[in-house]
Design an enzyme around this catalytic site. Structure first.
Site, PDB file in Angstrom:
ATOM      1  CG  ASP A  11      -1.973  -1.084   1.196  1.00  0.00           C
ATOM      2  OD1 ASP A  11      -2.388  -1.501  -0.152  1.00  0.00           O
ATOM      3  OD2 ASP A  11      -2.484  -1.398   2.226  1.00  0.00           O
ATOM      4  CG  ASP A 130     -11.672  -2.334  -1.026  1.00  0.00           C
ATOM      5  OD1 ASP A 130     -10.580  -2.904  -1.143  1.00  0.00           O
ATOM      6  OD2 ASP A 130     -11.617  -0.963  -1.191  1.00  0.00           O
TER       7      ASP A 130
END
Length: 257
Positions: A11, A130
């Site tokens: 990330d 997600d």
């Protein structure tokens, strides 16, 4: 059984690799290129880079580090973050990425998936989802703009419905990011992944929850996923990728060596 893939996830926020818990409270882990090189050397099959605030802040991935990663590693890598047009995708692929992943922009404009597939081919179009388990309704729901907690919002989509929709529109792979499990290292959500596996005809990548080597074994054996993505166990040195592959081989789960 086809060889299973081990995929470290990096990330990225403000030019650094970060890691949070359940998509919150991110801390800096290190620099992008050295970490990418380390994982490539340790035996990763591919890497995924998420610029986690790009979509929420209406910008796109910084191409400078994409090209630097491409110069350093010799394994495939995928980039994600704010890609909302053919031109932006073309640029990232031209700078060395092997695949591009789209998440929030596809929720805003589902036709983007078909356009990307028509232009570049299904094989390099990954859809990130997600997914959040809502206990009150006992359902899996899709969230958008999760990289910035102040911008995160619910969508109209149940996870199963969105998985079916993105396949119809031409995605080549799906990464299912299980938000409830993210960063807590208690194991992948085998129930949800197994449900999605039943309706997913493209490669399915599990994301969220890896804490032990057994968790990888279970997600391959029980949920039948094609690849397992993880971050904190690799960032913190809890699991060595080569040792993980040896462990999986001992349990008759093939990986690329």
């Amino acid at each position: 059984m086809l060889a299973k893939r081990i995929v470290p996830c990096l990330d990225v926020r403000e030019g650094k690799v970060v890691k949070g818990v359940q998509f919150r409270n991110h801390e800096i882990v290190g620099d992008i290129v050295p970490l990418a090189a380390r994982y490539a050397e340790e035996g990763a099959d591919e890497l995924v880079f998420y610029d986690i605030t790009a979509s929420a802040h209406d910008r796109v991935i910084d191409k400078s580090w994409v090209s630097r990663v491409a110069e350093r590693i010799d394994i495939p890598f995928c980039v994600a973050g704010g890609i909302s047009s053919i031109e932006q995708a073309r640029e990232k692929l031209a700078f060395g990425a092997d695949k591009i992943s789209v998440n929030s922009p596809a929720l805003s404009d589902p036709s983007l998936i078909q356009r990307l597939q028509d232009e570049f081919g299904r094989q390099c179009i990954v859809i990130g989802i997600d997914s959040y388990y809502d206990e009150a309704s006992d359902s899996y729901r899709v969230k958008q703009f999760t990289g910035d907690e102040s911008a995160t919002k619910d969508t109209q989509w149940f996870t199963q419905n969105w998985v079916e929709e993105v396949q119809k529109r031409g995605c080549g792979e799906i990464v299912l990011n299980v938000m409830n499990q993210d960063g807590v290292r208690q194991g992948y959500d085998l129930k949800q992944l197994s449900i999605i596996r039943e309706i997913c005809d493209v490669p399915l990548i599990a994301s969220g929850g890896a804490g032990t080597m057994e968790h990888f074994k279970d997600v391959f054996e029980i949920a039948k996923v094609d690849a397992a993505l993880a971050a904190s166990v690799f960032h913190k040195g809890i699991i060595d990728i080569n040792e993980l592959k040896t462990y999986l081989a001992q349990h008759k789960i093939p990986t690329r060596r």
